[in-house]
Design a protein around this motif. Structure first.
Motif, PDB file in Angstrom:
ATOM      1  N   GLU A   1     154.951 -58.749 114.110  1.00 58.52           N
ATOM      2  CA  GLU A   1     156.228 -59.439 114.311  1.00 58.52           C
ATOM      3  C   GLU A   1     157.290 -58.943 113.328  1.00 58.52           C
ATOM      4  O   GLU A   1     158.492 -58.953 113.633  1.00 58.52           O
ATOM      5  N   CYS A   2     156.855 -58.545 112.152  1.00 57.17           N
ATOM      6  CA  CYS A   2     157.805 -58.055 111.150  1.00 57.17           C
ATOM      7  C   CYS A   2     158.379 -56.708 111.575  1.00 57.17           C
ATOM      8  O   CYS A   2     157.686 -55.883 112.178  1.00 57.17           O
ATOM      9  N   GLU A   3     159.632 -56.499 111.265  1.00 55.23           N
ATOM     10  CA  GLU A   3     160.330 -55.303 111.714  1.00 55.23           C
ATOM     11  C   GLU A   3     160.446 -54.296 110.569  1.00 55.23           C
ATOM     12  O   GLU A   3     160.816 -54.664 109.448  1.00 55.23           O
ATOM     13  N   PRO A   4     160.125 -53.027 110.833  1.00 51.34           N
ATOM     14  CA  PRO A   4     160.276 -52.013 109.781  1.00 51.34           C
ATOM     15  C   PRO A   4     161.717 -51.928 109.298  1.00 51.34           C
ATOM     16  O   PRO A   4     162.656 -52.008 110.093  1.00 51.34           O
ATOM     17  N   VAL A   5     161.897 -51.778 108.003  1.00 57.81           N
ATOM     18  CA  VAL A   5     163.231 -51.626 107.427  1.00 57.81           C
ATOM     19  C   VAL A   5     163.603 -50.150 107.538  1.00 57.81           C
ATOM     20  O   VAL A   5     163.158 -49.310 106.753  1.00 57.81           O
ATOM     21  N   ARG A   6     164.416 -49.847 108.543  1.00 58.15           N
ATOM     22  CA  ARG A   6     164.823 -48.471 108.833  1.00 58.15           C
ATOM     23  C   ARG A   6     166.308 -48.489 109.185  1.00 58.15           C
ATOM     24  O   ARG A   6     166.705 -49.201 110.112  1.00 58.15           O
ATOM     25  N   ARG A   7     167.094 -47.701 108.513  1.00 55.06           N
ATOM     26  CA  ARG A   7     168.530 -47.685 108.784  1.00 55.06           C
ATOM     27  C   ARG A   7     168.964 -46.448 109.565  1.00 55.06           C
ATOM     28  O   ARG A   7     170.070 -46.443 110.125  1.00 55.06           O
ATOM     29  N   ASP A   8     168.127 -45.436 109.595  1.00 55.01           N
ATOM     30  CA  ASP A   8     168.521 -44.177 110.213  1.00 55.01           C
ATOM     31  C   ASP A   8     167.430 -43.706 111.179  1.00 55.01           C
ATOM     32  O   ASP A   8     166.262 -44.063 111.039  1.00 55.01           O
ATOM     33  N   ALA A   9     167.834 -42.885 112.146  1.00 53.22           N
ATOM     34  CA  ALA A   9     166.888 -42.407 113.151  1.00 53.22           C
ATOM     35  C   ALA A   9     167.163 -40.952 113.468  1.00 53.22           C
ATOM     36  O   ALA A   9     168.264 -40.424 113.230  1.00 53.22           O
ATOM     37  N   PHE A  10     166.136 -40.320 114.031  1.00 55.15           N
ATOM     38  CA  PHE A  10     166.290 -38.979 114.587  1.00 55.15           C
ATOM     39  C   PHE A  10     166.194 -39.097 116.099  1.00 55.15           C
ATOM     40  O   PHE A  10     165.288 -39.737 116.632  1.00 55.15           O
ATOM     41  N   GLY A  11     167.124 -38.455 116.796  1.00 53.64           N
ATOM     42  CA  GLY A  11     167.129 -38.479 118.258  1.00 53.64           C
ATOM     43  C   GLY A  11     166.497 -37.218 118.824  1.00 53.64           C
ATOM     44  O   GLY A  11     166.992 -36.103 118.594  1.00 53.64           O
ATOM     45  N   LEU A  12     165.397 -37.370 119.554  1.00 52.85           N
ATOM     46  CA  LEU A  12     164.713 -36.240 120.167  1.00 52.85           C
ATOM     47  C   LEU A  12     165.454 -35.813 121.431  1.00 52.85           C
ATOM     48  O   LEU A  12     165.623 -36.616 122.359  1.00 52.85           O
ATOM     49  N   TYR A  13     165.894 -34.577 121.479  1.00 52.57           N
ATOM     50  CA  TYR A  13     166.419 -34.021 122.730  1.00 52.57           C
ATOM     51  C   TYR A  13     165.444 -32.930 123.155  1.00 52.57           C
ATOM     52  O   TYR A  13     165.456 -31.809 122.653  1.00 52.57           O
ATOM     53  N   LEU A  14     164.543 -33.267 124.085  1.00 48.60           N
ATOM     54  CA  LEU A  14     163.354 -32.478 124.322  1.00 48.60           C
ATOM     55  C   LEU A  14     163.558 -31.206 125.137  1.00 48.60           C
ATOM     56  O   LEU A  14     162.703 -30.304 125.061  1.00 48.60           O
ATOM     57  N   PRO A  15     164.632 -31.051 125.923  1.00 47.79           N
ATOM     58  CA  PRO A  15     164.855 -29.720 126.503  1.00 47.79           C
ATOM     59  C   PRO A  15     164.929 -28.612 125.449  1.00 47.79           C
ATOM     60  O   PRO A  15     164.460 -27.490 125.680  1.00 47.79           O
ATOM     61  N   TYR A  16     165.476 -28.926 124.288  1.00 49.86           N
ATOM     62  CA  TYR A  16     165.523 -27.931 123.217  1.00 49.86           C
ATOM     63  C   TYR A  16     164.120 -27.568 122.724  1.00 49.86           C
ATOM     64  O   TYR A  16     163.878 -26.433 122.284  1.00 49.86           O
ATOM     65  N   ALA A  17     163.200 -28.525 122.768  1.00 43.67           N
ATOM     66  CA  ALA A  17     161.826 -28.232 122.346  1.00 43.67           C
ATOM     67  C   ALA A  17     161.191 -27.198 123.264  1.00 43.67           C
ATOM     68  O   ALA A  17     160.518 -26.266 122.809  1.00 43.67           O
ATOM     69  N   GLY A  18     161.409 -27.333 124.585  1.00 45.85           N
ATOM     70  CA  GLY A  18     160.864 -26.355 125.519  1.00 45.85           C
ATOM     71  C   GLY A  18     161.449 -24.976 125.297  1.00 45.85           C
ATOM     72  O   GLY A  18     160.736 -23.958 125.374  1.00 45.85           O
ATOM     73  N   ILE A  19     162.734 -24.910 124.999  1.00 47.39           N
ATOM     74  CA  ILE A  19     163.386 -23.625 124.749  1.00 47.39           C
ATOM     75  C   ILE A  19     162.788 -22.969 123.505  1.00 47.39           C
ATOM     76  O   ILE A  19     162.413 -21.785 123.516  1.00 47.39           O
ATOM     77  N   ALA A  20     162.706 -23.724 122.420  1.00 41.08           N
ATOM     78  CA  ALA A  20     162.172 -23.162 121.175  1.00 41.08           C
ATOM     79  C   ALA A  20     160.721 -22.743 121.323  1.00 41.08           C
ATOM     80  O   ALA A  20     160.282 -21.753 120.726  1.00 41.08           O
ATOM     81  N   ALA A  21     159.948 -23.490 122.117  1.00 44.20           N
ATOM     82  CA  ALA A  21     158.528 -23.178 122.277  1.00 44.20           C
ATOM     83  C   ALA A  21     158.320 -21.832 122.960  1.00 44.20           C
ATOM     84  O   ALA A  21     157.346 -21.132 122.669  1.00 44.20           O
ATOM     85  N   LEU A  22     159.217 -21.440 123.864  1.00 50.10           N
ATOM     86  CA  LEU A  22     159.040 -20.197 124.604  1.00 50.10           C
ATOM     87  C   LEU A  22     159.868 -19.039 124.059  1.00 50.10           C
ATOM     88  O   LEU A  22     159.501 -17.878 124.218  1.00 50.10           O
ATOM     89  N   SER A  23     161.009 -19.326 123.410  1.00 48.86           N
ATOM     90  CA  SER A  23     161.908 -18.237 123.016  1.00 48.86           C
ATOM     91  C   SER A  23     161.347 -17.378 121.891  1.00 48.86           C
ATOM     92  O   SER A  23     161.615 -16.183 121.821  1.00 48.86           O
ATOM     93  N   GLN A  24     160.593 -18.000 120.976  1.00 52.61           N
ATOM     94  CA  GLN A  24     159.841 -17.303 119.930  1.00 52.61           C
ATOM     95  C   GLN A  24     160.697 -16.623 118.862  1.00 52.61           C
ATOM     96  O   GLN A  24     160.171 -16.134 117.869  1.00 52.61           O
ATOM     97  N   ASP A  25     162.024 -16.563 119.028  1.00 49.49           N
ATOM     98  CA  ASP A  25     162.820 -15.861 118.029  1.00 49.49           C
ATOM     99  C   ASP A  25     163.406 -16.795 116.989  1.00 49.49           C
ATOM    100  O   ASP A  25     163.902 -16.344 115.946  1.00 49.49           O
ATOM    101  N   GLY A  26     163.366 -18.103 117.243  1.00 45.17           N
ATOM    102  CA  GLY A  26     163.856 -19.068 116.278  1.00 45.17           C
ATOM    103  C   GLY A  26     165.367 -19.111 116.156  1.00 45.17           C
ATOM    104  O   GLY A  26     165.911 -19.870 115.356  1.00 45.17           O
ATOM    105  N   GLY A  27     166.073 -18.311 116.983  1.00 48.49           N
ATOM    106  CA  GLY A  27     167.518 -18.257 116.843  1.00 48.49           C
ATOM    107  C   GLY A  27     168.262 -19.213 117.744  1.00 48.49           C
ATOM    108  O   GLY A  27     169.445 -19.474 117.530  1.00 48.49           O
TER     109      GLY A  27
END
Length: 657
Positions: free
Chosen positions: A428-454
């Protein structure tokens, strides 16, 4: 007992509960000792829920014979009797029928007869080079090809196995309260690169089917991709040289492929039980691959869960990041925490402090339960089940090979007892967190296949964000942007998103609305100027970062700390995780002032704070692996509660244990 899983939380007879479980591989033990070992888990560890794999190769070693679930061909196959014994002893069970289980079993628990080398009717799982994906173990050190999960022959036989489990084992089994499908992805493969699978004919057919569902017509696909395909069959899986949108499509395919395998296997069981899965945490180099593939938002009624197996988090920063990201990805229990393997895994696990630390970290980061894997040492299996381990398996669990408690048993019992008393309130207790990271997963697929890191990616930005937050001593949230609501974002002061050339219009609109309402949108990289179909769309105006301030919970000492606070009552939970190199006490900022905790190196503590006082606690004061023994204790406003000499401190329901 009636169990549901609501938003990743086990709800037992209407009450939310931290799901504490212990694994017992019945198939590795003499049935004559089953009852004794189960009583030891119940009485010595204080755990009421057993998890157990059902190895397909053990129960159906021959293709032409029906599975044996009653011990007709060997006593250790009597899983029906094992479940009845659990019920008789007041224990409940999460059954795990695979069909692939790993668990140090030959061929990952698959019967030899489904191997494509044994029967060419079974299509092989292929990687991007066209090579079969293989499983290597002591029975086949060179590896044996794995069957393609969606190949017709394997799909039919796996469905028959799971259906038989549903009808002959689960139906009428009063002890069973939930089901786990698969293991760590499909073939312990959830963290592998996207190029590892599935490029088989059945996998590529599913990819093309998904393209048809997403784009509707080849013309629409061509317009988005700048292609000239006349038919879906002309479209091949993308490579490192393909355009970013095609690479993003492959990442989305990988996620829907995993969801489809989970769906068809769950459907084959034909049970109304709640269904969970367990994902292995990401590897750091392949974090984008994991993020692209692991999308619980696609799984419907199937609930998220994860495993350990990534290193010693109190000493390894990469392991810590992997563990926390896995725990934060979605609400759900940790379904395998290493409490028993030091020789096979890492010598640090010889002492319970390491597992105690990691179990608490999972719960603090977002998990809704933890598992003792395995709770019991076993012995007596045949080489055709496991040719690698000589026994006992594992080497240092809480219940030893003689059936008696080891030094880890009191640690497990204290942790289980604490959450039996306070689990509902903790959730029931809520974690004290003020900031978040937003996952935009199309970028993950691009990075996984592009291999150049650029190009654009998601993993690097997430790891950088994690390290910044950990260095500042702050907890954070993780939000999947394509399915998030404005209310979810509004819970945070700021949301950091990875930058890149495009972003879904709906996501840009969401972030713009969040900023309009006063939230801070921080972009790690270029600000998107296009939508998902590459049409102009530039709705995001990045915010300036919030001013630096000292918000860390840790005032002195080397530790990570997490605080949860009740939304209406003056109740808080503080989790303190001591790093392996720490010397001395840990000072912590709390709503009641500074709390000082003394715990062993590599260990930790969980405290309930209420009405200005320290209430129940579990603090580990010993870590034999690091040769550390301290008088575990806690001090608030000059009042100290501590162990009388080097050792642990446990207080539950106001009573020192």
């Amino acid at each position: 007992m009636v169990i549901e899983v609501r938003d990743g939380v086990a709800v037992v007879d209407g009450v939310p509960r931290v799901l504490v479980t212990a694994d017992y591989p019945y198939y590795r033990d003499d049935p004559a000792v089953w009852a004794d070992r189960l009583r030891a888990v119940r009485d010595e560890l204080g755990i009421e829920v057993i998890t157990c794999y059902l190895p397909w190769r053990h129960h159906q070693p021959e293709a032409a014979t029906a599975p044996d679930f009653t011990g007709l061909t060997h006593p250790s196959r009597n899983v029906v009797g094992f479940l009845a014994l659990c019920h008789e002893l007041g224990l409940r069970v999460v059954a795990k029928p695979g069909p692939f289980i790993h668990a140090e079993v030959n061929y990952g628990g698959l019967p030899d007869w489904v191997c494509p080398d044994a029967d060419p009717a079974f299509e092989a799982l292929l990687d991007a080079s066209g090579a079969p994906s293989c499983w290597a173990d002591a029975a086949a050190p060179g590896g044996r090809p794995l069957p393609a999960p969606l190949g017709p022959a394997f799909l039919a036989r796996a469905g028959e196995w799971l259906s038989a489990v549903g009808k002959e084992v689960l139906d009428g089994a009063e002890a069973v309260i939930a089901l786990q499908i698969a293991n760590e992805g499909v073939y312990t493969s959830g963290a592998l690169p996207l190029t590892a699978y599935d490029y088989s004919a059945s996998g590529v057919a599913f990819y093309r089917d998904r393209l048809r569902a997403w784009y509707g017509t080849p013309e629409a696909y061509n317009a988005a991709h700048g292609a000239a395909c006349g038919d879906w069959a002309e479209i091949e899986p993308p490579t490192a040289a393909s355009g970013p949108l095609a690479q993003a499509d492959w990442g989305r395919f990988a996620a829907e492929y995993l969801a489809e395998v989970y769906r068809v296997w769950t459907q084959a069981v034909g049970s109304d039980l709640p269904v969970l899965v367990n994902l292995n945490p990401p590897t750091v180099p392949a974090l984008d691959d994991w993020l692209a593939r692991v999308r619980p938002e696609l799984w419907g009624e199937i609930s998220y869960g994860f495993t350990n197996w990534m290193g010693v988090v109190s000493a390894d920063r990469d392991a810590h990041a992997r563990y926390v990201i896995a725990a934060k990805r979605a609400p759900g229990p940790n379904l395998e925490e290493n409490w028993g393997f030091s020789e096979l895994y890492d010598p640090a696990f010889i002492d319970g402090a390491t597992s105690f630390h990691q179990s608490l970290l999972a719960l603090a980061a977002g998990a809704t339960g933890f598992n003792v894997y395995t709770g019991v040492a076993t012995s007596g299996w045949a080489p055709e089940l496991d040719a690698a381990c000589a026994g006992p398996y594992p080497d240092c669990p809480p219940i030893g090979a003689d059936g008696g408690p080891t030094g880890k048993a009191p640690v497990v019992r204290a942790l289980a007892g604490f959450f039996a008393a306070h689990g509902a309130e903790f959730l029931e207790c809520e974690p004290v967190r003020r900031d978040a990271f937003g996952l935009y997963l199309p970028y993950a697929g691009i990075a996984a296949l592009s291999q150049d890191g650029g190009g654009p990616g998601c993993g690097r930005a997430l790891l950088d964000f994690h390290e910044r937050m950990r260095t500042r001593g702050l907890d954070y949230g993780l939000v999947e942007l394509e399915s998030a609501s404005l209310a979810e974002l509004a819970a945070y002061r700021s949301v950091t998103v990875p930058g890149g050339p495009f972003m879904h219009r709906r996501v840009q609109e969401l972030l713009a609305a969040y900023a309009q309402a006063g939230g801070l949108v921080l972009v790690d990289g270029p600000v998107p100027a296009l939508d998902e179909r590459m049409a102009p769309c530039a709705l995001i105006t990045p915010s300036a970062p919030p001013p630096a301030s000292d918000e860390s919970l840790v005032l002195y000492g080397e530790a990570d700390a997490f605080l949860r606070s009740h939304p209406v009552e003056d109740v808080h939970y503080l989790v303190v995780l001591v790093q392996s190199h720490n010397e001395g006490p840990i000072g912590l900022r709390t709503p009641y002032g500074t709390v000082e905790v003394v715990a062993a190196q590599g260990a930790g503590a969980v405290l309930r704070l209420a009405d200005g006082q320290v209430g129940d606690v579990v603090i580990r004061g010993l870590n034999a692996y690091l040769d550390c023994a301290v008088e575990a204790g806690v001090r608030l406003n000059g009042v100290r509660t501590g162990a009388a000499g080097p050792g642990d401190l446990t207080r539950i329901n106001g009573r020192l244990v």
